[in-house]
Design an enzyme around this catalytic site. Structure first.
Site, PDB file in Angstrom:
ATOM      1  N   CYS D 148       0.822  -1.206   0.000  1.00  0.00           N
ATOM      2  CA  CYS D 148       0.000   0.000   0.000  1.00  0.00           C
ATOM      3  C   CYS D 148       0.860   1.262   0.000  1.00  0.00           C
ATOM      4  O   CYS D 148       0.562   2.225  -0.710  1.00  0.00           O
ATOM      5  CB  CYS D 148      -0.955   0.005   1.182  1.00  0.00           C
ATOM      6  SG  CYS D 148      -0.222  -0.342   2.778  1.00  0.00           S
ATOM      7  N   TYR D 149       1.931   1.260   0.768  1.00  0.00           N
ATOM      8  CA  TYR D 149       2.787   2.448   0.797  1.00  0.00           C
ATOM      9  C   TYR D 149       3.420   2.714  -0.570  1.00  0.00           C
ATOM     10  O   TYR D 149       3.327   3.831  -1.092  1.00  0.00           O
ATOM     11  CB  TYR D 149       3.875   2.295   1.861  1.00  0.00           C
ATOM     12  CG  TYR D 149       3.444   2.552   3.292  1.00  0.00           C
ATOM     13  CD1 TYR D 149       2.886   3.774   3.671  1.00  0.00           C
ATOM     14  CD2 TYR D 149       3.628   1.597   4.281  1.00  0.00           C
ATOM     15  CE1 TYR D 149       2.529   4.024   4.990  1.00  0.00           C
ATOM     16  CE2 TYR D 149       3.268   1.840   5.607  1.00  0.00           C
ATOM     17  CZ  TYR D 149       2.722   3.060   5.960  1.00  0.00           C
ATOM     18  OH  TYR D 149       2.382   3.304   7.259  1.00  0.00           O
TER      19      TYR D 149
END
Lengths: 328, 328, 328, 328
Positions: D148-149
């Protein structure tokens, strides 16, 4: 039937905006206009980016709406709603109203609110809780969608209506139920890390409970505010004429809601997260062994089943569409 | 009397850690030791930076503690607490226990929990709710501080004890009440944007209510979890033998709590924010006009008046100190 | 010196109300008056039950205040503050102002805000960050307490002032920093489950950073809003003239803040919970191995060290009291 | 092509469960099996009532899965994923893996994680960010969905790739990004009213940024945890080779993402609420006038575009379906 064209009047509030979003994605409806009072001119997707409805809010002009729409959902506050509904009904539109203006008989309305602005429409108005009044809604031209508190409470209590002698509804609501208006009550710092009851000596929503369940049974209804944006839990404590066995109670609810598309019976007390962003009402009923009391827990999303979702469910019925269309 | 030396046994849990922090800043107590089971060796100000108690947690060695301490607050879970309390009492320390182990008579304890590990101490143990049992606490060597739910409920209901015929307690608790242990229930994602009831068919805390209020009155007690870290609201719905006028009710509470240092009567339903990080219980009682029912709302911080603050209040009484010392 | 009598002017806002609460409990100050503009007549403990300051808010009458007070904390918004401060200074009171009106030199103020209302007072005004200007504050009659963002950023960056060539401050603030006014921005439903940057092309607080750190270094300052009520974290990314070893960096901060009563050096990145309801600034500085960049994380409670707590710290210095009095 | 049958392996975690829910409602996919390690035997709609996927979790048996499925999404943690992926690939299934196991080249993987368990598959694995590698994904049998990052950061930085000389990514993530495992970090009481950075000296996700953007540019990546369940905001601070005019920057992003179905360019800094429960990445880029620095803000729902939604987007491409199918 051709696709119905639907206007959302008062689409800048939380319920109206969600109604517009649901209609916009509805497979058999066309969103033909969105209006607002103070926010006219703004785009709905600027006010509510998450709904992604790329439309500009217009002033409410009944004639202009009537030209383009077959039906309308009205999202005004009570008192402001009645004249708008009247104007639309006079132009032949089917209307679902989200305010309290057409939910109550005149006597009750004037006792709990104020003088009614369009009493001549009350006779034809139907209380829009499909689980209680589906057939009437089907035939109606004006439907008054219930408030979020009564929706959760009525779905919890309806199966017990003939049996109950006393009822308490301890309701916990998310903040979107208080509307979009910024107030000290809705300020983040007031709500965060807080829980409190309010209007404990009598909330207007009691009127809907009395009307739908009868006045004989003393019903206490206590609203609370909790630090949640969307969601409402009604915890109901009921005394019944005769004590029910747990299995009887379960059966009562199972039978009553067997074919309801938006009522779920949960294996344990439901959390409001379980219905977030859905039109479901999730219910768990049980008998407390120590006291014989019936406990019913009923969770809804106050903006969906408690407002906009229910309005579309009503509209689907009024227009002869599949009841669940656009709501799953 | 010289300053009392106090150990906190089981200081790594939420209640124990706060108890250590309160004792550390207490003007007449010296925090002489903090112990923990699995976290021994860690510093308390690493586990709880916000409490700023620069002490290392040690293993629990009753003899070592007894050498240094005059009194102890025990923050173990039930069942683990009894043997620790026993060891400390045998060595002459005054003890406030935060668990359920010494709150109930043996019969009730064994019905709601399990076989008691130190039944011989039960006779001398006092239920540590100062507003109900101040004099007994003053003379006691072992005090069992009540749980957070019973504290809020008992303070709401005690003034009505002789009058009530039926009571429902719908309680909403912050998550710290569930303890420090990480579980699916305490996971942020489970709690956030959620509200739900749990253990609706009988929570152990009912036992304390029955013991303190009598078994004749059917009491329903329903705990709920809300997305708040510290705070507990008990909303109580009470039927009384005869209907009370609002002024009678107000007077009843005003008289009962006139000289209580930690009970506040609020002008309206209290929010838990109003008592956050304090030892106050804030109460509002009213009569619902439509039903004649008595409604009482009672807010505490579950870690303060519901646990660690109350323990220090008990200890102050046991040691002959000012009851409010270190708690304001 | 006798106990000083302190008025809080503008005590209905978040910072003013907390300032009143701190003064009320301060061992060497007497709270002699609280004033408010629109809320005059209301009781402070009704607006802020949790602070328990049983005082009625009065209109601001400079003469009446001057009769009773030796000093004042002014909690008005910028522009409204200057005339009030002027009126109080003319009557001889020492003043701590919480607004931006006396934080900047005139040129900067008029560039970032508007025409200054009392420029003649600017010369004597001191920027009230004790860690940077303690001696000046001691001798001042008018102190301008810094904003919450600059406080966190300046305490993070001050030790690096001579070394840094580039700095970015990514700041995350709780909602109380936006003030008590209900707006769409502070509505619970806007903030909850949200994180966003705002004023990304230039926030006024940059002016304070430039003034205190110099304009040579390009400083980017980006405020974000997070769903927290009190708390502010500044994450700072700094390039230095020469690369620092981690041990050098640690030593730099340790030396700089060795004797500061309200600066804590944390073993790792601090969370804002760790400083909630305290006047501490908690800092962690490290060198990122992969890039050689210096990272500094600085956490404060925006209402305490970022506003009211700092104002009392300033006042303690101005009045010759112990700097930490009333703040622990 | 016939409807594809898809298994979700490791469906009891947050990302796996959502992947199962998306596949279940997907118009062109059939969810044929859901598996779990420790939770096998439980029903998915008991673990995740809100997803309403009425399926029982089974043990992972590659042969049994291969009989029923054409493709699989694997939701295991890194290291556990590789053998499962290998087993499925050997049986001919197309696989999207949600772990880090196939995102990096071997050298990088073994530097940031540990010895690779199935290095022979690395050559054929494609990094599954469609906006960067759409064509490769179309032809791949094994796709590694990014974390996600990196998703948020890469979509913010990709248009600047050729221009940037320095970049800082200050990322704020909701708690679901930390996974379903209850830990002290994910305990409600740890997260609530808190914001903090973590792993500030090097987070593994940096590896993906380096691989996709090149190692020449020093990139600082700092993750923060915020009290939000779903949502991730990456605030990026970029120095470019030459200073960009705001209009050039806008054009750069507009061109780069003109035809991307899941990238939205927002008129101002996006909030994570705006992408909640969607597969959109919402981006705003601007030039800070005072410093000439480029600021890019990029918001995603970490469980959708940061995990499960992206996995289905990848799968759609791999199976030759409409890229957005099932994701709107």
């Amino acid at each position: 039937m051709a696709r119905a064209r639907v206007a959302v009047v008062g689409a800048s509030g939380f319920a109206g905006a969600l109604a517009a979003a649901i209609v916009e994605r509805h497979p058999e409806l066309d969103l033909c206009a969105v209006t607002a009072r103070s926010e006219a001119g703004a785009r709905l997707d600027e006010l509510y980016p998450r709904y992604r409805v790329p439309r500009r809010l217009e002033e409410f002009e009944p004639d202009a709406i009537a030209e383009r729409a077959d039906a309308a959902i009205v999202g005004y506050p009570h008192k402001a709603a009645a004249p708008a509904v009247k104007a639309l009904r006079e132009r032949g539109l089917k209307v679902v109203d989200l305010s309290a203006d057409f939910r109550l008989d005149r006597e009750r309305y004037e006792r709990y609110y104020q003088r009614h602005e369009a009493p001549e429409l009350l006779d034809g108005a139907v209380y829009g809780l499909p689980e209680l009044r589906r057939d009437e809604i089907r035939g109606a031209d004006l439907v008054a969608a219930p408030g979020c508190y009564p929706t959760a409470a009525l779905l919890a209590l309806a199966p017990l209506r003939e049996l109950m002698t006393d009822a308490i509804v301890d309701a916990k609501s998310g903040v979107s139920g208080a509307g979009r208006e910024p107030t000290h009550t809705t300020h983040f710092v007031s709500v965060d890390e807080n829980v409190n009851a309010y209007k404990v000596e009598g909330h207007r929503h009691r009127a809907e409970l009395e009307q739908e369940l009868g006045e004989e049974v003393p019903i206490t209804f206590t609203p609370h505010l909790v630090p949640v944006d969307q969601g409402l839990l009604a915890s109901c404590y009921v005394r019944t004429r005769t004590e029910l066995a747990p299995s009887e109670l379960r059966e009562l609810f199972a039978e009553r809601y067997a074919s309801e598309p938006f009522v779920e019976l949960a294996p344990g007390p439901p959390g409001v997260r379980e219905v977030r962003d859905t039109n479901f009402c999730r219910i768990h009923a049980t008998v407390e062994p120590a006291t014989g009391r019936v406990l019913v827990f009923s969770a809804i999303d106050n903006l969906w089943k408690g407002a906009a979702g229910q309005a579309v469910q009503d509209l689907n019925l009024m227009l002869g569409l599949e009841e669940t269309a656009g709501l799953r």
